[in-house]
Design an enzyme around this catalytic site. Structure first.
Site, PDB file in Angstrom:
ATOM      1  N   HIS A 101      -7.742 -24.062 -37.533  1.00 63.59           N
ATOM      2  CA  HIS A 101      -6.408 -23.646 -37.964  1.00 63.59           C
ATOM      3  C   HIS A 101      -6.485 -23.008 -39.333  1.00 63.59           C
ATOM      4  O   HIS A 101      -7.245 -23.438 -40.199  1.00 63.59           O
ATOM      5  CB  HIS A 101      -5.419 -24.817 -37.970  1.00 63.59           C
ATOM      6  N   HIS A 103      -4.308 -22.281 -42.598  1.00 65.29           N
ATOM      7  CA  HIS A 103      -3.085 -22.656 -43.313  1.00 65.29           C
ATOM      8  C   HIS A 103      -2.534 -21.417 -44.020  1.00 65.29           C
ATOM      9  O   HIS A 103      -3.273 -20.749 -44.745  1.00 65.29           O
ATOM     10  CB  HIS A 103      -3.388 -23.693 -44.400  1.00 65.29           C
TER      11      HIS A 103
END
Ligand code: 5GP
Length: 115
Positions: A101, A103
């Site tokens: 992921h 951010h």
């Protein structure tokens, strides 16, 4: 291996505040935001960490993630002022969820070095 929480979000088994979705990526608001805008951009493909990334294979996917980050930053009104993009990798990198992921953080002044 058990599904990560992000796989469950991709499969819509648990809810999330989704801000962008394509065939290959999903972006949603972090449940515990560390900035006024905190969005996670994830591939739908199950890639645990940055360590599994190689440019030749994943270049287009990473490009799509950055494009999404730029377009979301504009929509959130944080593009002009600036923002931060972060991949945490592994234990010492502070990674908690083992599904890749990116951010996207913005809406406040960021400090450096990161904690
Ligand atoms: P990491 O520390 O792995 O880089 O970041 C994981 C992020 O996922 C954290 O910022 C955490 O707040 C967020 N997170 C963990 N569980 C959930 C969840 O169920 N929903 C959402 N939207 N975010 C989550």
């Amino acid at each position: 291996m058990a599904d990560t929480i992000f796989k469950k979000i991709i499969d819509k088994e648990i809810p999330a505040d989704i801000v962008f979705e394509s065939d290959s990526i999903l972006a949603f608001r972090d449940i515990n935001p560390k900035a006024p805008t905190h969005i996670l951009i994830i591939p739908k493909e199950e890639i645990p960490t940055v360590r599994e990334i190689n440019g030749k294979e994943h270049g287009p996917l990473l490009g799509e993630m950055i494009d999404a980050a730029n377009s979301i930053a504009k929509k959130e009104g944080i593009s002009e002022d600036g923002f931060r993009l972060v991949f945490n990798c592994g234990d010492k990198g502070g990674q908690e969820v083992y599904h890749l992921h990116l951010h996207l953080l913005g809406g406040r002044q960021m400090a450096w070095p990161a904690g």
